[in-house]
Design an enzyme around this catalytic site. Structure first.
Site: not given
Ligand code: GLA
Length: 375
Positions: A105, A108, A151, A203
């Site tokens: 959510l 960070s 985000d 990631y």
């Molecule tokens: C994290 C990253 C975003 C996005 C999502 C996956 O939240 O910070 O930039 O890549 O994962 O959609």
């Protein structure tokens, strides 16, 4: 400064491909109370007892704390602010908040954005929100995770009562009002999804795979330049044609990752239209398809996330999917207002009752209230 968490409604693992996404800011927030200092010291305290006090100086090279340390998001803001914007005045700051941490959510990014806003204010350096969102996304690379810009844009640009369609390169954001009887339930699987810690490599690997897949698709067209990236591909060919090409030139993991990107991007377009038309059934079906793709092609779901989605659907949600980077964290489910209580109760009974003391339930299970970004 007050910065909100966000839930992404659809468009996962494609912001770093510069493809549009549809998040919204939620009522959970992070607050940075600060006092500017006359020197370059940054002194931080956190009301969360697990996060001890920290201090560092803006003038000396700002080094990251060990991987996963909470202060790295503040250091990221400070490092960018000092190096790129010439910020020199430090601050005494206390961080407080109620966004569940490492739950997908965006707690960070909220910490980074809040720290950046506080440092800018301490230095009397106002910046426009679009520029700030871009800078915060760049700054976040300091933590070693090569995130996209969703985000930070959601934190800064979201509007009350609306989802936010975010486009990249150039960054642009458009509010899409939520139909009156739509509700989004958020349920935290309680499995930590720490993007800057244990999940960093997986990631980054997904971002890397999407870049490799794109390079192969462009090479297949005989192009040696970036040619507008994924958006360029979609401008030249329909999504179906891009998928056919991917199936011809890619295989195995790269094909699965590319298939997710291609189909998820098309789903964001359909979902935006469905929201504008208040077509909840279509929006829900797109969320379900997104979850299947995140599970099978992007491979970022977990047994707990699948279980939560299943419970929500069985009790009346129109669609459910993981939100954020996955491999832990939360799900988001679309329910019509009349069903919202039933779905919340079903999740409480069938998932949380055996995993969590009742007094902690409200922290991890909630109805999202689409809220105004940072203030
Ligand atoms: C994290 C990253 C975003 C996005 C999502 C996956 O939240 O910070 O930039 O890549 O994962 O959609």
């Amino acid at each position: 400064m007050r910065v909100l968490g966000r839930v992404n409604l659809i468009g996962e693992h494609i912001d770093y491909c510069d493809l549009a996404v549809l998040p919204m800011a939620i009522q959970r927030d992070l607050r940075v109370d600060f006092r500017p200092r006359g020197d370059d010291l940054v002194r931080l305290a956190n009301t969360n007892a697990a996060h001890g006090p920290v201090e560092f100086r803006l003038s000396s090279p700002i080094e990251p704390a060990p991987q996963g340390h909470w202060s790295n998001y503040v250091r990221a803001a400070a490092e960018h602010g000092a190096r790129e914007l010439g910020l020199t005045a430090g601050m005494d700051a206390v961080i407080d908040g109620n966004i569940p941490e490492a739950a997908g959510l965006s707690s960070s990014s909220a910490l980074l954005v809040g720290s950046m806003l506080a440092l800018l204010a301490a230095n009397s350096r106002p910046l426009g929100r679009l520029e700030l969102a871009l800078r915060c996304a760049q700054a976040e690379r300091f933590v070693g995770t090569h995130s996209g810009g969703m985000d930070q844009a959601a934190c800064l640009l979201a509007q009350e009562g609306a989802a936010l369609r975010v486009e990249f390169a150039p960054l642009a954001a458009r509010p899409i009002p939520l139909p009156a009887d739509w509700r989004f339930v958020i349920a935290d699987s309680l499995r930590v999804a720490d993007k800057s810690g244990s999940l960093r490599e997986s990631y980054n690997a997904r971002r890397g795979a999407s870049e490799q897949a794109l390079a192969r698709l462009l090479a297949d067209e005989g192009r040696s330049d970036a040619a507008g990236g994924w958006r360029g591909l979609f401008a030249r060919h329909s999504p179906e044609e891009v998928l056919r090409r991917a199936e011809r030139v890619l295989e195995g993991e790269l094909l699965r990752r590319a298939r997710h990107v291609i189909r998820e991007s098309a789903r964001v377009e359909s979902a935006t239209s469905a929201m504008l038309a208040a077509d909840a059934a279509t929006f829900g079906a797109l969320m379900d398809a997104s979850q299947a793709s995140l599970r099978e092609d992007c491979e970022v779901s977990t047994a707990e996330l699948d279980l939560l989605c299943g419970i929500a659907r069985r009790h009346g949600a129109l669609g459910a999917r993981l939100t954020g980077a996955g491999l832990g964290g939360s799900i988001v489910a679309l329910v019509l207002e009349a069903r919202a209580e039933t779905v919340l109760e079903a999740l409480a009974e069938n998932y949380f009752a055996e995993r969590l003391p009742a007094r902690e339930l409200r922290h991890h299970l909630m109805l999202a209230r689409p809220s105004q970004g940072a203030s």
